[in-house]
Design a protein around this motif. Structure first.
Motif, short mmCIF file in Angstrom:
data_model
loop_
_atom_site.label_atom_id
_atom_site.label_comp_id
_atom_site.label_asym_id
_atom_site.label_seq_id
_atom_site.Cartn_x
_atom_site.Cartn_y
_atom_site.Cartn_z
N TRP A 1 95.20 57.72 60.08
CA TRP A 1 94.37 56.84 60.91
C TRP A 1 92.90 57.07 60.61
N ARG A 2 92.48 58.32 60.65
CA ARG A 2 91.07 58.65 60.43
C ARG A 2 90.61 58.20 59.04
N SER A 3 91.40 58.44 58.02
CA SER A 3 90.96 58.08 56.67
C SER A 3 90.85 56.56 56.51
N GLN A 4 91.76 55.82 57.11
CA GLN A 4 91.68 54.36 57.02
C GLN A 4 90.45 53.83 57.74
N VAL A 5 90.16 54.37 58.92
CA VAL A 5 89.00 53.92 59.69
C VAL A 5 87.71 54.28 58.96
N ILE A 6 87.62 55.49 58.45
CA ILE A 6 86.41 55.94 57.77
C ILE A 6 86.16 55.10 56.52
N ARG A 7 87.21 54.71 55.84
CA ARG A 7 87.08 53.85 54.67
C ARG A 7 86.52 52.48 55.07
N LYS A 8 86.96 51.97 56.19
CA LYS A 8 86.51 50.65 56.65
C LYS A 8 85.13 50.70 57.31
N LEU A 9 84.82 51.82 57.97
CA LEU A 9 83.56 51.97 58.71
C LEU A 9 82.85 53.25 58.24
N PRO A 10 82.32 53.27 57.02
CA PRO A 10 81.76 54.50 56.45
C PRO A 10 80.54 55.04 57.18
N GLN A 11 79.89 54.24 58.00
CA GLN A 11 78.69 54.70 58.72
C GLN A 11 79.03 55.49 59.97
N LEU A 12 80.30 55.53 60.37
CA LEU A 12 80.68 56.25 61.60
C LEU A 12 80.34 57.74 61.49
N LYS A 13 79.88 58.30 62.62
CA LYS A 13 79.61 59.73 62.71
C LYS A 13 80.63 60.45 63.58
N LYS A 14 81.31 59.66 64.43
CA LYS A 14 82.32 60.25 65.32
C LYS A 14 83.42 59.23 65.56
N LEU A 15 84.67 59.69 65.44
CA LEU A 15 85.83 58.83 65.67
C LEU A 15 86.76 59.52 66.65
N ASP A 16 87.10 58.84 67.72
CA ASP A 16 87.99 59.37 68.76
C ASP A 16 87.54 60.76 69.21
N ALA A 17 86.25 60.88 69.45
CA ALA A 17 85.59 62.08 69.99
C ALA A 17 85.53 63.25 69.00
N ILE A 18 85.90 63.03 67.75
CA ILE A 18 85.86 64.09 66.74
C ILE A 18 84.82 63.71 65.67
N PRO A 19 83.85 64.60 65.44
CA PRO A 19 82.82 64.32 64.42
C PRO A 19 83.44 64.09 63.05
N ILE A 20 82.82 63.23 62.28
CA ILE A 20 83.24 62.97 60.90
C ILE A 20 82.36 63.81 59.99
N MET A 21 83.00 64.58 59.16
CA MET A 21 82.25 65.48 58.27
C MET A 21 81.91 64.80 56.97
N PHE B 1 90.85 44.67 63.76
CA PHE B 1 90.05 45.88 63.63
C PHE B 1 88.91 45.68 62.63
N ASN B 2 89.19 44.99 61.55
CA ASN B 2 88.19 44.77 60.50
C ASN B 2 86.95 44.03 61.00
N ARG B 3 87.05 43.36 62.11
CA ARG B 3 85.87 42.69 62.69
C ARG B 3 84.79 43.71 63.05
N LEU B 4 85.16 44.95 63.24
CA LEU B 4 84.18 46.00 63.54
C LEU B 4 83.26 46.26 62.36
N GLN B 5 83.64 45.81 61.19
CA GLN B 5 82.79 45.99 60.00
C GLN B 5 81.49 45.20 60.13
N ASP B 6 81.44 44.24 61.02
CA ASP B 6 80.21 43.48 61.26
C ASP B 6 79.16 44.30 62.02
N LEU B 7 79.57 45.44 62.58
CA LEU B 7 78.68 46.26 63.41
C LEU B 7 78.06 47.36 62.56
N SER B 8 77.00 47.03 61.86
CA SER B 8 76.41 47.96 60.89
C SER B 8 75.75 49.18 61.54
#
Length: 130
Positions: free
Chosen positions: A110-130, A82-89
């Protein structure tokens, strides 16, 4: 957009001539790896590859322009992969539901771990990140 969903494709290949391709849909196939994307990595913005047999994310780093990755219902179970996704800026939207990596986690964990690893995300699993 090129849609090759719901075929019996086992590997990604022969994309060299698609110099303007922005969206590639390969969902519902038998794809096991993300290799074969090198020739479109500089301009592909969306990859829809849910419902495949992908366990490892080796090769994802070539997708330098990728903004959207739909990769739910695959076989990723390892955080190192999963951490390989960190290369996708440029990655802004990710669907990764129903992979073994998140099946035993509460949604918020799940959401908090992903957001920590990919802080630039705006939407995760179809739910906006606030």
């Amino acid at each position: 957009m090129l849609s090759l969903s719901t075929n019996i494709i086992e590997k990604i290949s022969n994309l060299d001539s698609l110099k303007n391709l922005k969206v590639l849909s390969l969902s519902r196939n038998n794809i096991k790896t993300l290799s074969g994307l090198d020739s479109i990595g500089d301009h592909l913005e969306e990859l829809w590859i849910s419902y495949n047999l992908i366990e490892k994310l080796k090769g994802v780093h070539v997708l330098r322009a990728l903004k959207v990755l739909y990769m739910g219902n695959n076989l990723v179970k390892d955080w190192n992969e999963f951490n390989r996704l960190q290369d996708l800026s440029n990655l802004e939207e990710l669907v990764f539901a129903n992979n073994p990596i998140n099946e035993n986690l509460e949604v918020e964990s799940w959401r908090s771990q992903v957001i920590r690893k990919l802080p630039q995300l705006k939407k995760l699993d179809a739910i906006p990140i606030m």
